[in-house]
Write a protein that holds these residues in place. Structure first.
Motif, PDB file in Angstrom:
ATOM      1  N   ALA A 184       0.839  -1.197   0.000  1.00 50.35           N
ATOM      2  CA  ALA A 184       0.000   0.000   0.000  1.00 50.35           C
ATOM      3  C   ALA A 184       0.878   1.252   0.000  1.00 50.35           C
ATOM      4  O   ALA A 184       0.625   2.189  -0.751  1.00 50.35           O
ATOM      5  CB  ALA A 184      -0.930  -0.005   1.201  1.00 50.35           C
ATOM      6  N   ALA A 185       1.919   1.235   0.824  1.00 47.30           N
ATOM      7  CA  ALA A 185       2.793   2.404   0.903  1.00 47.30           C
ATOM      8  C   ALA A 185       3.507   2.635  -0.426  1.00 47.30           C
ATOM      9  O   ALA A 185       3.592   3.769  -0.912  1.00 47.30           O
ATOM     10  CB  ALA A 185       3.812   2.219   2.022  1.00 47.30           C
ATOM     11  N   ARG A 186       3.993   1.558  -1.034  1.00 48.06           N
ATOM     12  CA  ARG A 186       4.679   1.700  -2.319  1.00 48.06           C
ATOM     13  C   ARG A 186       3.721   2.230  -3.377  1.00 48.06           C
ATOM     14  O   ARG A 186       4.072   3.065  -4.207  1.00 48.06           O
ATOM     15  CB  ARG A 186       5.235   0.349  -2.772  1.00 48.06           C
ATOM     16  N   ASP A 187       2.503   1.711  -3.325  1.00 45.85           N
ATOM     17  CA  ASP A 187       1.488   2.126  -4.281  1.00 45.85           C
ATOM     18  C   ASP A 187       1.204   3.619  -4.164  1.00 45.85           C
ATOM     19  O   ASP A 187       0.884   4.275  -5.140  1.00 45.85           O
ATOM     20  CB  ASP A 187       0.213   1.319  -4.030  1.00 45.85           C
ATOM     21  N   LEU A 188       1.336   4.144  -2.944  1.00 52.41           N
ATOM     22  CA  LEU A 188       1.059   5.563  -2.720  1.00 52.41           C
ATOM     23  C   LEU A 188       2.299   6.425  -2.917  1.00 52.41           C
ATOM     24  O   LEU A 188       2.262   7.619  -2.679  1.00 52.41           O
ATOM     25  CB  LEU A 188       0.498   5.761  -1.309  1.00 52.41           C
TER      26      LEU A 188
END
Ligand SMILES: Nc1ncnc2c1ncn2[C@@H]1O[C@H](COP(=O)(O)OP(=O)(O)O)[C@@H](O)[C@H]1O
Ligand SMILES: [Mg+2]
Lengths: 282, 357
Positions: A184-188
């Motif tokens: 999720a963090a990478r996606d953001l």
């Protein structure tokens, strides 16, 4: 007694209660009352009500020892974290079989007596120990480095003894970490740095806190490692207290310092606990 | 426009995706539909950049993004389990991406508020994630992705953890949100009804392959595979033999010497080949059984299932007692009961020819 049992207070619940009573509460009351007595000549005890021992603890000599001990315990906790975090991460990522192996390895220090362990570190770092001999054989040193009685030796001994207390809570916190949060963090838009400092570390904060408490509290009162590895010059609060009971035979002063150490530890724990609860309520 | 070109993804020895190709147009609501384990999430992760392809290309507006890390791709994902940050509150979760992009704080605040409005969660800024219901978490996850204004929004089974009523509500909300924003949505689901209801187009997947891409109607009325036909709805199959093939029609014999001329669409059969014939339950024409009257199949109704607007009936064939044929009628028109003897026929246009499996 029978009424207690009816209220759900059965024998199994009583066992820890009795344990605490005899091995914790009664000795503590004992220590507390001794701290208000006076040392008689020849190390006896004058049962005379006074606070002289407490007044003495505010002497700069003792205060500086206390501060040095806090410093040592903090350094131990921080170094254990810096070392323990990558270790915990490696264990979590290992295959199940490896994982068990690593965990057993981490627990090996618990199998040996702590005094023996301190002496082992002493030998290891000593003038004829493997480190010095290796460096001399390489020709990098002509004289062995006098690690023992150096602060580094104490620090090394402390970290190597307390590391498992840091690794285990970190490991269990990491085990519960939801890896999809990394996605999720990478996606953001997060890069490695953000992932570690904004997602991973905050998510395992409770594990980090537990690790710090488990290392810091006993490290603060540790007396074997500093006295074996630090020599007579490096006195910490733990050594000071144990000396009051075993050498100087000033039990009231030893008790007063023990009481103050306990109070400060409880205050520190209460502050941490409050911080946690405050966050949970939000 | 997103195009996936012959993408293969291998995990050690197992192949999760094999030679997958598809094109998603701008503003389209595109669904990936298939059973659990067929590779839907894998495909979505490859688009997001969370995994790397083993072979093939991912292109966005004509440029390859195959080897770009996720933070540089203009896409955002709503994860299956939401993956909200438990240590942050709702506001901090939603602003996470904007903060990383160093969006000025007043703009950030405005965008977060706006996206909270969009998902009807205004006033929830300070709530911790643990205190939210499943539906609310779902909407926070949606807002957290949308606030970044992704060129494509990727949704991995976002509704599957919700109960039926909430799911229907969220389906409607999601569709109207998409139409309002004109965003491209790629939506993963294993629920055919959901895919049908929401999508402009659907890709039906099985075992790491895309079997068919089409509008919900195309996929339902003219499936190209038996698997697709069964996955997207109720289906009756019977086998037949191809007798003649002309450019537009195939003459097929089935049952006890019955002959139909059926229109050829995607699948071109060969003479002598055995094929599967598909008829949807609602396409049957049902009559009371009469001696000497002409029909395709004859049998006795052995089961009746009430499904709200529709009623389903199972017919046991007279000629072959092991074979069942299902037909359905809208409930108010239904006049059959268990034990009735019926004859079934169908217009040849409603029969779909499929390769035999
Ligand atoms: N990281 C991985 N390592 C090995 N196999 C994986 C991994 N991720 C997914 N798979 C396998 O790939 C296949 C497709 O998985 P997935 O894309 O999650 O399916 P779906 O989302 O359609 O249920 C499954 O068989 C799954 O076991
Ligand atoms: Mg999935």
């Amino acid at each position: 007694m029978s009424r207690w049992i009816q209220k759900g207070m059965s024998i199994p619940y009583l066992i820890p209660f009795i344990w605490f009573l005899f091995f914790l509460i009664i000795p503590l009351i004992w220590v507390l009352s001794y701290s208000f007595f006076k040392r008689g000549p020849y190390g006896t005890i004058d049962f005379e009500w006074n606070i002289a021992s407490y007044v003495r603890t505010f002497d700069w000599v003792y205060l500086s020892i206390f501060l040095k001990s806090v410093q040592l315990a903090l350094i131990t906790a921080i170094c254990s974290f810096i070392l323990g975090f990558p270790i915990a991460l490696m264990i979590v990522r290992a295959t199940p079989k490896r994982k068990l192996f690593y965990l057993i390895l981490i627990l090996v220090p618990f199998w040996t007596n702590f005094i023996v362990r301190a002496f082992a570190v002493k030998v290891f770092l000593g003038d004829y120990g493997p480190i010095n001999q290796f460096l001399i054989d390489l020709g990098w040193l002509s004289e062995p480095i006098p690690f023992t009685h150096h602060f580094l030796a104490v620090g090394f001994g402390m970290v190597s003894s307390y590391l498992p207390f840091m690794v285990l809570p970190l490991y269990s916190a990491l085990e519960g970490f939801d890896r999809s949060l990394v996605d999720a963090a990478r996606d953001l838009g997060a890069r490695s740095y953000d992932i570690i400092f904004k997602v991973l570390l905050p998510s395992i904060k409770e594990g980090i806190q537990s690790g710090f408490i488990l290392v810091f509290v006993p490290a603060l009162g540790e007396f074997v490692i500093p006295s074996v590895l630090g020599g007579a010059k490096r006195v910490y609060i733990g050594t000071l207290i144990s000396d009051q009971f075993l050498k100087t035979r000033d039990w009231p002063f030893g008790s007063a310092m023990t009481t103050l150490l306990l109070i400060w530890t409880f205050v520190a724990l209460a502050v941490v606990g409050r911080m946690r609860r405050k966050r949970a309520k939000l | 426009m997103l195009s996936i070109e012959k993408v293969t993804k291998k995990y050690e020895e197992m192949t999760a995706l094999e030679q997958v190709s598809l094109v998603v147009q701008e503003g389209e609501f595109f669904s990936l539909l298939g059973p659990s384990g067929c590779g839907k999430s894998t495909l979505l992760r490859l688009i997001a950049g969370l995994d790397t392809v083993s072979e093939g290309e991912v292109k966005f507006n004509g440029e390859s993004v195959t080897h770009l890390p996720p933070e540089t791709r203009p896409f955002n994902t709503v994860f299956q389990n939401y993956a909200l940050f438990p240590h942050l509150n709702v506001y901090e979760n939603i602003s996470f991406g904007l903060k990383l992009k160093k969006v000025p704080s007043d703009e950030m605040e405005a965008r977060v508020r706006h996206s909270l409005e969009k998902v009807q969660l205004s006033g929830y800024e300070d709530r911790l994630i643990d205190t939210l219901s499943g539906g609310q978490k779902q909407r926070v996850a949606l807002a957290r992705a949308l606030v970044n204004r992704p060129k494509i929004l990727l949704l991995d089974e976002p509704l599957s953890a919700l109960d039926l009523k909430l799911r229907k509500q969220m389906q409607t909300d999601l569709r109207s949100l998409q139409q309002q924003l004109h965003h491209t949505f790629i939506f993963v689901t294993h629920d055919q009804e959901e895919a049908m209801a929401l999508s402009d187009r659907i890709a039906v997947m099985d075992h790491g392959k895309i079997l068919q891409i089409g509008t919900p109607q195309e996929v339902y009325d003219h499936p190209t595979h038996r698997f697709v036909a069964e996955f997207v709805g109720h289906a009756n199959f019977f086998s037949g033999t191809v007798k003649e093939v002309s450019p537009e029609q195939a003459k097929i014999e089935f049952g006890s010497g019955e002959i139909i001329h059926s229109k050829i669409r995607r699948f071109l059969p060969e003479v002598g080949q055995q094929v599967d014939l598909l008829v949807r339950p609602e396409k049957w024409k049902v009559f009371p059984l009469e001696e000497g009257a002409h029909s395709w199949f004859e049998g006795t109704i052995v089961q009746r299932t009430y499904r709200g607007a529709f009623e389903y009936f199972s017919v046991q064939q007279i000629q072959d007692k092991n074979r069942m044929i299902d037909f359905s009628l809208s409930s108010h028109a239904s006049r059959w009961s268990i034990g009735d003897r019926v004859a079934l026929t169908c217009v040849p246009e409603d029969v779909v020819i499929l390769p035999h499996e």
